[in-house]
Scaffold this motif. Structure first.
Motif, PDB file in Angstrom:
ATOM      1  N   ASP A 516      19.404  33.183  27.423  1.00  0.00           N
ATOM      2  CA  ASP A 516      18.077  32.577  27.286  1.00  0.00           C
ATOM      3  C   ASP A 516      17.677  32.454  25.811  1.00  0.00           C
ATOM      4  O   ASP A 516      17.116  31.434  25.388  1.00  0.00           O
ATOM      5  CB  ASP A 516      17.054  33.419  28.046  1.00  0.00           C
ATOM      6  N   ALA A 517      17.974  33.496  25.022  1.00  0.00           N
ATOM      7  CA  ALA A 517      17.613  33.484  23.593  1.00  0.00           C
ATOM      8  C   ALA A 517      18.362  32.375  22.846  1.00  0.00           C
ATOM      9  O   ALA A 517      17.799  31.718  21.963  1.00  0.00           O
ATOM     10  CB  ALA A 517      17.904  34.837  22.974  1.00  0.00           C
ATOM     11  N   ILE A 518      19.636  32.167  23.193  1.00  0.00           N
ATOM     12  CA  ILE A 518      20.408  31.107  22.537  1.00  0.00           C
ATOM     13  C   ILE A 518      19.821  29.738  22.866  1.00  0.00           C
ATOM     14  O   ILE A 518      19.644  28.878  21.984  1.00  0.00           O
ATOM     15  CB  ILE A 518      21.893  31.194  22.956  1.00  0.00           C
ATOM     16  N   ASN A 519      19.514  29.529  24.145  1.00  0.00           N
ATOM     17  CA  ASN A 519      18.903  28.248  24.534  1.00  0.00           C
ATOM     18  C   ASN A 519      17.562  28.040  23.824  1.00  0.00           C
ATOM     19  O   ASN A 519      17.257  26.948  23.334  1.00  0.00           O
ATOM     20  CB  ASN A 519      18.699  28.208  26.050  1.00  0.00           C
ATOM     21  N   TYR A 520      16.787  29.098  23.784  1.00  0.00           N
ATOM     22  CA  TYR A 520      15.483  29.056  23.113  1.00  0.00           C
ATOM     23  C   TYR A 520      15.648  28.718  21.632  1.00  0.00           C
ATOM     24  O   TYR A 520      14.910  27.891  21.070  1.00  0.00           O
ATOM     25  CB  TYR A 520      14.813  30.409  23.310  1.00  0.00           C
ATOM     26  N   MET A 521      16.630  29.323  20.994  1.00  0.00           N
ATOM     27  CA  MET A 521      16.880  29.096  19.574  1.00  0.00           C
ATOM     28  C   MET A 521      17.319  27.647  19.324  1.00  0.00           C
ATOM     29  O   MET A 521      16.805  26.978  18.402  1.00  0.00           O
ATOM     30  CB  MET A 521      17.958  30.065  19.079  1.00  0.00           C
ATOM     31  N   ILE A 522      18.233  27.137  20.153  1.00  0.00           N
ATOM     32  CA  ILE A 522      18.766  25.791  19.944  1.00  0.00           C
ATOM     33  C   ILE A 522      17.729  24.724  20.282  1.00  0.00           C
ATOM     34  O   ILE A 522      17.572  23.731  19.551  1.00  0.00           O
ATOM     35  CB  ILE A 522      20.052  25.597  20.790  1.00  0.00           C
ATOM     36  N   ASP A 523      17.012  24.937  21.380  1.00  0.00           N
ATOM     37  CA  ASP A 523      16.111  23.896  21.874  1.00  0.00           C
ATOM     38  C   ASP A 523      14.768  23.851  21.155  1.00  0.00           C
ATOM     39  O   ASP A 523      14.207  22.763  20.933  1.00  0.00           O
ATOM     40  CB  ASP A 523      15.851  24.085  23.378  1.00  0.00           C
ATOM     41  N   GLU A 524      14.232  25.009  20.790  1.00  0.00           N
ATOM     42  CA  GLU A 524      12.851  25.034  20.309  1.00  0.00           C
ATOM     43  C   GLU A 524      12.681  25.490  18.852  1.00  0.00           C
ATOM     44  O   GLU A 524      11.706  25.122  18.205  1.00  0.00           O
ATOM     45  CB  GLU A 524      12.009  25.923  21.227  1.00  0.00           C
ATOM     46  N   ILE A 525      13.602  26.307  18.351  1.00  0.00           N
ATOM     47  CA  ILE A 525      13.428  26.851  16.996  1.00  0.00           C
ATOM     48  C   ILE A 525      14.243  26.075  15.964  1.00  0.00           C
ATOM     49  O   ILE A 525      13.719  25.675  14.917  1.00  0.00           O
ATOM     50  CB  ILE A 525      13.801  28.354  16.973  1.00  0.00           C
ATOM     51  N   MET A 526      15.521  25.846  16.244  1.00  0.00           N
ATOM     52  CA  MET A 526      16.374  25.176  15.265  1.00  0.00           C
ATOM     53  C   MET A 526      15.888  23.763  14.922  1.00  0.00           C
ATOM     54  O   MET A 526      15.967  23.363  13.734  1.00  0.00           O
ATOM     55  CB  MET A 526      17.827  25.139  15.753  1.00  0.00           C
ATOM     56  N   PRO A 527      15.378  22.974  15.879  1.00  0.00           N
ATOM     57  CA  PRO A 527      14.873  21.645  15.478  1.00  0.00           C
ATOM     58  C   PRO A 527      13.788  21.714  14.416  1.00  0.00           C
ATOM     59  O   PRO A 527      13.719  20.833  13.529  1.00  0.00           O
ATOM     60  CB  PRO A 527      14.331  21.081  16.804  1.00  0.00           C
ATOM     61  N   ILE A 528      12.932  22.733  14.465  1.00  0.00           N
ATOM     62  CA  ILE A 528      11.895  22.896  13.441  1.00  0.00           C
ATOM     63  C   ILE A 528      12.534  23.276  12.107  1.00  0.00           C
ATOM     64  O   ILE A 528      12.153  22.768  11.040  1.00  0.00           O
ATOM     65  CB  ILE A 528      10.873  23.963  13.877  1.00  0.00           C
ATOM     66  N   ILE A 529      13.512  24.180  12.151  1.00  0.00           N
ATOM     67  CA  ILE A 529      14.222  24.602  10.928  1.00  0.00           C
ATOM     68  C   ILE A 529      14.943  23.425  10.304  1.00  0.00           C
ATOM     69  O   ILE A 529      14.898  23.209   9.075  1.00  0.00           O
ATOM     70  CB  ILE A 529      15.199  25.749  11.254  1.00  0.00           C
ATOM     71  N   TRP A 530      15.596  22.600  11.134  1.00  0.00           N
ATOM     72  CA  TRP A 530      16.374  21.472  10.609  1.00  0.00           C
ATOM     73  C   TRP A 530      15.491  20.394   9.984  1.00  0.00           C
ATOM     74  O   TRP A 530      15.960  19.607   9.162  1.00  0.00           O
ATOM     75  CB  TRP A 530      17.237  20.881  11.729  1.00  0.00           C
ATOM     76  N   LYS A 531      14.227  20.349  10.352  1.00  0.00           N
ATOM     77  CA  LYS A 531      13.323  19.407   9.682  1.00  0.00           C
ATOM     78  C   LYS A 531      13.148  19.764   8.210  1.00  0.00           C
ATOM     79  O   LYS A 531      12.926  18.901   7.361  1.00  0.00           O
ATOM     80  CB  LYS A 531      11.966  19.412  10.384  1.00  0.00           C
ATOM     81  N   THR A 532      13.251  21.086   7.919  1.00  0.00           N
ATOM     82  CA  THR A 532      13.147  21.548   6.531  1.00  0.00           C
ATOM     83  C   THR A 532      14.497  21.473   5.821  1.00  0.00           C
ATOM     84  O   THR A 532      14.597  21.060   4.658  1.00  0.00           O
ATOM     85  CB  THR A 532      12.613  22.996   6.485  1.00  0.00           C
ATOM     86  N   ASP A 533      15.561  21.869   6.522  1.00  0.00           N
ATOM     87  CA  ASP A 533      16.900  21.869   5.923  1.00  0.00           C
ATOM     88  C   ASP A 533      17.912  21.650   7.042  1.00  0.00           C
ATOM     89  O   ASP A 533      18.218  22.567   7.810  1.00  0.00           O
ATOM     90  CB  ASP A 533      17.176  23.197   5.207  1.00  0.00           C
ATOM     91  N   ASN A 534      18.446  20.439   7.132  1.00  0.00           N
ATOM     92  CA  ASN A 534      19.366  20.118   8.229  1.00  0.00           C
ATOM     93  C   ASN A 534      20.793  20.589   7.987  1.00  0.00           C
ATOM     94  O   ASN A 534      21.692  20.297   8.772  1.00  0.00           O
ATOM     95  CB  ASN A 534      19.346  18.615   8.530  1.00  0.00           C
ATOM     96  N   THR A 535      21.015  21.334   6.887  1.00  0.00           N
ATOM     97  CA  THR A 535      22.363  21.865   6.627  1.00  0.00           C
ATOM     98  C   THR A 535      22.528  23.305   7.124  1.00  0.00           C
ATOM     99  O   THR A 535      23.631  23.845   7.117  1.00  0.00           O
ATOM    100  CB  THR A 535      22.665  21.833   5.123  1.00  0.00           C
ATOM    101  N   ILE A 536      21.429  23.932   7.522  1.00  0.00           N
ATOM    102  CA  ILE A 536      21.512  25.338   7.965  1.00  0.00           C
ATOM    103  C   ILE A 536      22.249  25.413   9.298  1.00  0.00           C
ATOM    104  O   ILE A 536      21.907  24.719  10.262  1.00  0.00           O
ATOM    105  CB  ILE A 536      20.106  25.957   8.091  1.00  0.00           C
TER     106      ILE A 536
END
Length: 675
Positions: A516-536
Motif C-alpha cells: 500500500d505504501a509503495i502504491n501511495y508513494m508512486i500514485d500520490e507523492i512522487m508526481p508532486i516531487i517530480w513537478k519540482t525535479d523530474n530526475t529524482i
C-alpha cells in the motif's frame, strides 16, 4: 492420501540423507607422491602431527590437508615418535620434521612440538585421519565468535561416515561418555556446543595460557589416554575457558589405526586404566560436583542449566525483514547470556540455508531427520525441565502452543506479539471497510492474541503504545516492551557526503502495508516531487515486484531492485529514506536500519510509531501527500537540514541498543524468578 504422501516424502528425504552422509574411505596406497605446502613466515596455527611408523597414513593425512587448504596461515610439524620402520618424507616440502630418539609417547612428542611451534594456536591432528573442507578455519571461527574459548574439537567420523565422536561428556561417578550413537546429520550433534573435552585426534587451542605460559600436556599421563581431557579441564577450571565442539569441522578417522605410539594393546589398556584413575584423582573435586546422568543434561550444565526454546514459523531470515532480524538479535542475546538455546520451526529441513548461521552461533536448530520423528521425540530425548518457551507471533502461538503443552509438564511462556496483528487489520479496515477478508483476519487474530495474552507468563509488545493498547487484554505487570534492536553499523564520518548521494529509498517485504505504501508513494507523492525535479528516482528494495503490474514496474524513475541479501550499500548511496505507511502496527525496522547507516528519513506517523523519534530532530514526519512531498524535497535539496537530521541519528538509536535488550532479559528473569 495427504498423510500417506507426507510419510512417503519424509521416507525419501531420510533415504537421501543416509546416502549423502555415507561413504567409504580407502586405505592409503604405497605411492610416495610429492607434496608441497606453502612456506609461511608468521603462521597463525601450528599443526602438530605425531606419528610412529604409519608413513602412508601420515602421507594421506597430509594430502587431505593440501586438498583442503585452510584460508588461515599455518605451519606443519611432523613429529616422529621413535619409529622402528624407515620413513621417508624427503619429497614433502613446507613441513618441519622433528626426529628425537628420546621421544617415546604422544605427550612427549606434542610438548616438543609446542615448544618449537611458531603459531599463536596449536592444532593437534592424529596422523591416521583425513580432514574435510573447513577443518581448521571452522575451529578458528569458534574462537573468533565466542569470548570464553579454551579449546575446540571437530566432529569425528569413521571411515564409513558414521559418527565416531561429537565431543565427550563426563557424567556422574566419572562416567566418561563420548557423544555418539546418533547419525552424523542429526540436529543434536549439528550445532556448536560446550563439552567437557574433545579428542586430541583434532583439537585446537592457544599455544600460551592467559598468563603467557605454554599450554603443555601433563607428562604424568603416559602415552595419550586422558591427556586431552586433562588439558581441557585445566583450561576450564584453572583458566576459566570452555571447550567447544563444532560439527562444521569434520575429520575422518581410521579407527583401527589411530594409535601413533609404539606399544602393545595390553600396555595400552593398562595405561588407559592408570590414566583414568590419575584423571579422576587429579580432578576429584570437580568430578564429584557433576550430578548429571545424561549427556543432554551435562551439556545443559555448561549453560547454567538454563534451557531456552524459541518457536517460530521458520528459521529467521535475518537478511529479509525487520521482524526476523529482531528475533535473531533476541536469540543472540540469550545465547550471549549463556542460555542453551533451541530453535523449533515448522517443517524445517537440513538443507535450509539459514540453519548454519544459527548452528554456528551455538543454537540447536531442529529439522526433519527421522522417518517417524517429530518435535516431541526430540524433547523426550533431551528431557528439559521447566524450560522458557518464547513464541514469536500470534501465528506461531496458534500452531505450537498445544504441542508445547503436551511435551512439557511445566514451562514458562513468553508471547512475543512482534506487532499486534489484529490492530494492524483493524487499521486496514478503516481504509477498506468493505473488505470481508480483512474483517475475518481481524476477528481471527483478535481471538488468538487475546487467548495467548491470557495464557502467557509474559507478554512482549513491541512499543509503549502497543503496551498501552494491550492493557485492556492483559495485566500491565506481565507486559514488557522489547522493541527492535539497532546499533550503528558505520561511523557517520565515514559515510558518503550529501553531494555524493542520489535518489530516494524504500525498503519493504510483501507485507500488505508495504505494498500500500509503495502504491501511495508512486500514485500520490512522487508526481508532486517530480513537478519540482523530474530526475529524482525512487529505488524500491524487497521481494515485491510480483505484486505490481508490468506497467507499474516500467515507470522510468521507479526502480525495483528485488530482494537484496546485503542492503548496506543502498543505505550509503541514496540520499533520503521514505516510509509513507498508512496503516500497520509494531515498530518499523526499515526506519531503524536507516538510522544505523545515518540515512535521513521522511516517514508517516504510523511509520515512526513506537520509536520515540522527534519530528524535525531525528526524522521528518508527514501525514498527507502534499506535506510528504514537501518535506522529502526539503530534505533532498537542503544540505543543512539533511546534515542536522543525519547528525541526530545516533541519539535516535539509544532506546534500541543491545544493552537495553540485555536489561529487558534481566527483567524477564526477575518476573519469572529465573536465575
Amino acid at each position: 492420501m495427504g498423510v500417506i504422501s507426507a510419510f512417503l516424502r519424509r521416507n525419501k528425504q531420510i533415504a537421501e540423507l543416509d546416502k549423502a552422509h555415507s561413504f567409504q574411505v580407502s586405505e592409503p596406497n604405497t605411492e610416495r607422491n610429492p607434496i608441497h605446502f606453502p612456506s609461511v613466515e608468521e603462521p597463525l596455527v601450528s599443526i602438530l602431527i605425531s606419528f610412529h611408523n604409519s608413513e602412508m597414513y601420515t602421507r594421506k593425512c597430509l594430502q587431505s590437508i593440501l586438498k583442503n587448504l585452510p584460508k588461515n596461515t599455518f605451519e606443519i610439524l611432523l613429529i616422529d615418535i621413535n619409529s622402528s620402520e624407515a620413513v621417508d618424507f624427503t619429497n614433502i616440502t613446507g613441513v618441519t620434521l622433528i626426529q628425537n630418539p628420546a621421544l617415546h609417547d604422544f605427550v612427549q612428542a606434542t610438548n616438543q612440538g609446542i615448544h618449537q611451534a611458531r603459531g599463536e594456536y596449536i592444532y593437534l591432528l592424529n596422523s591416521s585421519t583425513i580432514v574435510r573442507e573447513g577443518f581448521l578455519d571452522e575451529l578458528l571461527h569458534v574462537f573468533e565468535t565466542n569470548n570464553d574459548v579454551g579449546a575446540v574439537g571437530s566432529m569425528l567420523l569413521d571411515s564409513t561416515g558414521k559418527l565416531y565422536a561429537a565431543g565427550t561428556a563426563v557424567l556422574k561417578n566419572a562416567k566418561i561418555t563420548p557423544i555418539k550413537g546418533v547419525k552424523s546429520y542429526f540436529p543434536q550433534v549439528n550445532y556448536t556446543y560446550k563439552v567437557d573435552y574433545c579428542s586430541a585426534h583434532s583439537l585446537l587451542f592457544k599455544k600460551k595460557d592467559i598468563h603467557g605460559d605454554l599450554n603443555l600436556l601433563d607428562d604424568a599421563f603416559s602415552l595419550s589416554s586422558f591427556a586431552d581431557a586433562d588439558l581441557c579441564f585445566r583450561l576450564k577450571y584453572n583458566q576459566g575457558r570452555s571447550t567447544y565442539y563444532t560439527p562444521f569441522s569434520k575429520v575422518v578417522c581410521y579407527t583401527k589405526n589411530t594409535s601413533n605410539e609404539n606399544v602393545s594393546h595390553s600396555v595400552r589398556n593398562k595405561s588407559f586404566s592408570k590414566n583414568l584413575e590419575l584423571f579422576k584423582q587429579k580432578w576429584k573435586r570437580q568430578i564429584e560436583a557433576i550430578k548429571s546422568t545424561s549427556i543432554h543434561h551435562r551439556i545443559l550444565d555448561f549453560y547454567d542449566g538454563r534451557p531456552m526454546i524459541f518457536f517460530n514459523d521458520q528459521v529467521p531470515q535475518y537478511d529479509n525483514n525487520s521482524g526476523e532480524l529482531r528475533l535473531t538479535e533476541i536469540i543472540k542475546a540469550y545465547k550471549e547470556l549463556n542460555y542453551h538455546v533451541t530453535l523449533v520451526t515448522l517443517d524445517n529441513t537440513i538443507y535450509n540455508a539459514y540453519n548454519a548461521y544459527f548452528q554456528k552461533l551455538g543454537i540447536a536448530v531442529l529439522y526433519i531427520n527421522r522417518r517417524h520423528s517429530n518435535i516431541s521425540d526430540y524433547f523426550k530425548t533431551v528431557n528439559y525441565v521447566n524450560p522458557i518457551i518464547w513464541m514469536h507471533s500470534a501465528t506461531t502461538f496458534n500452531r505450537f502452543y498445544e504441542t508445547a503443552r503436551k511435551i512439557f509438564k511445566t514451562f514458562s511462556l513468553i508471547f512475543d506479539m512482534v506487532d499486534i496483528h489484529h490492530l494492524r487489520y483493524k487499521r486496514e479496515l478503516e481504509l477498506f471497510p468493505r473488505d470481508l477478508g480483512i474483517q475475518q483476519a481481524y476477528e481471527t487474530y483478535l481471538e488468538i492474541e487475546t487467548r495467548a495474552s491470557l495464557l502467557a507468563d509474559i507478554v512482549i509488545p513491541i512499543s509503549d503504545q502497543e503496551k498501552q493498547y494491550m492493557q485492556s487484554f492483559s495485566p500491565e505487570e506481565k507486559m514488557l516492551v522489547i522493541s527492535n534492536v539497532h546499533y550503528p553499523k558505520v561511523n557517520v564520518q565515514e559515510t558518503p557526503k550529501f553531494e555524493d548521494r542520489t535518489g530516494l529509498l524504500f525498503i519493504g517485504s510483501r507485507h500488505t502495508p508495504n505494498i500500500d505504501a509503495i502504491n501511495y508513494m508512486i500514485d500520490e507523492i512522487m508526481p508532486i516531487i517530480w513537478k519540482t525535479d523530474n530526475t529524482i528516482k525512487l529505488h524500491i528494495v524487497g521481494n515485491v515486484a510480483q505484486c505490481f503490474s508490468e506497467d507499474r514496474k516500467s515507470i522510468s524513475n521507479v526502480i525495483f531492485h528485488g530482494f537484496v541479501p546485503e542492503v548496506s550499500s543502498y543505505f550509503l548511496k541514496h540520499r533520503v529514506m521514505v516510509a509513507p505507511l498508512r496503516y500497520g502496527a509494531g515498530v518499523k525496522g526499515k526506519i531503524g536500519q536507516a538510522l544505523e547507516y545515518h540515512l535521513p528519513v521522511v516517514s508517516s506517523s504510523i511509520g515512526a510509531e513506537g520509536m520515540h523519534l522527534v519530528d524535525g530532530r531525528h526524522i521528518l514526519v508527514a501525514e498527507n501527500p502534499e506535506d510528504f512531498a514537501k518535506k522529502t524535497i526539503s530534505l533532498y535539496t537542503d544540505e543543512k537540514i539533511w546534515k542536522e537530521i543525519q547528525e541526530n541519528s545516533m541519539s535516535g538509536l539509544k532506546p534500541f541498543s543491545k544493552e537495553v535488550l540485555h536489561e529487558k532479559i534481566k527483567q524477564i528473569e526477575e518476573i519469572l524468578k529465573y536465575e
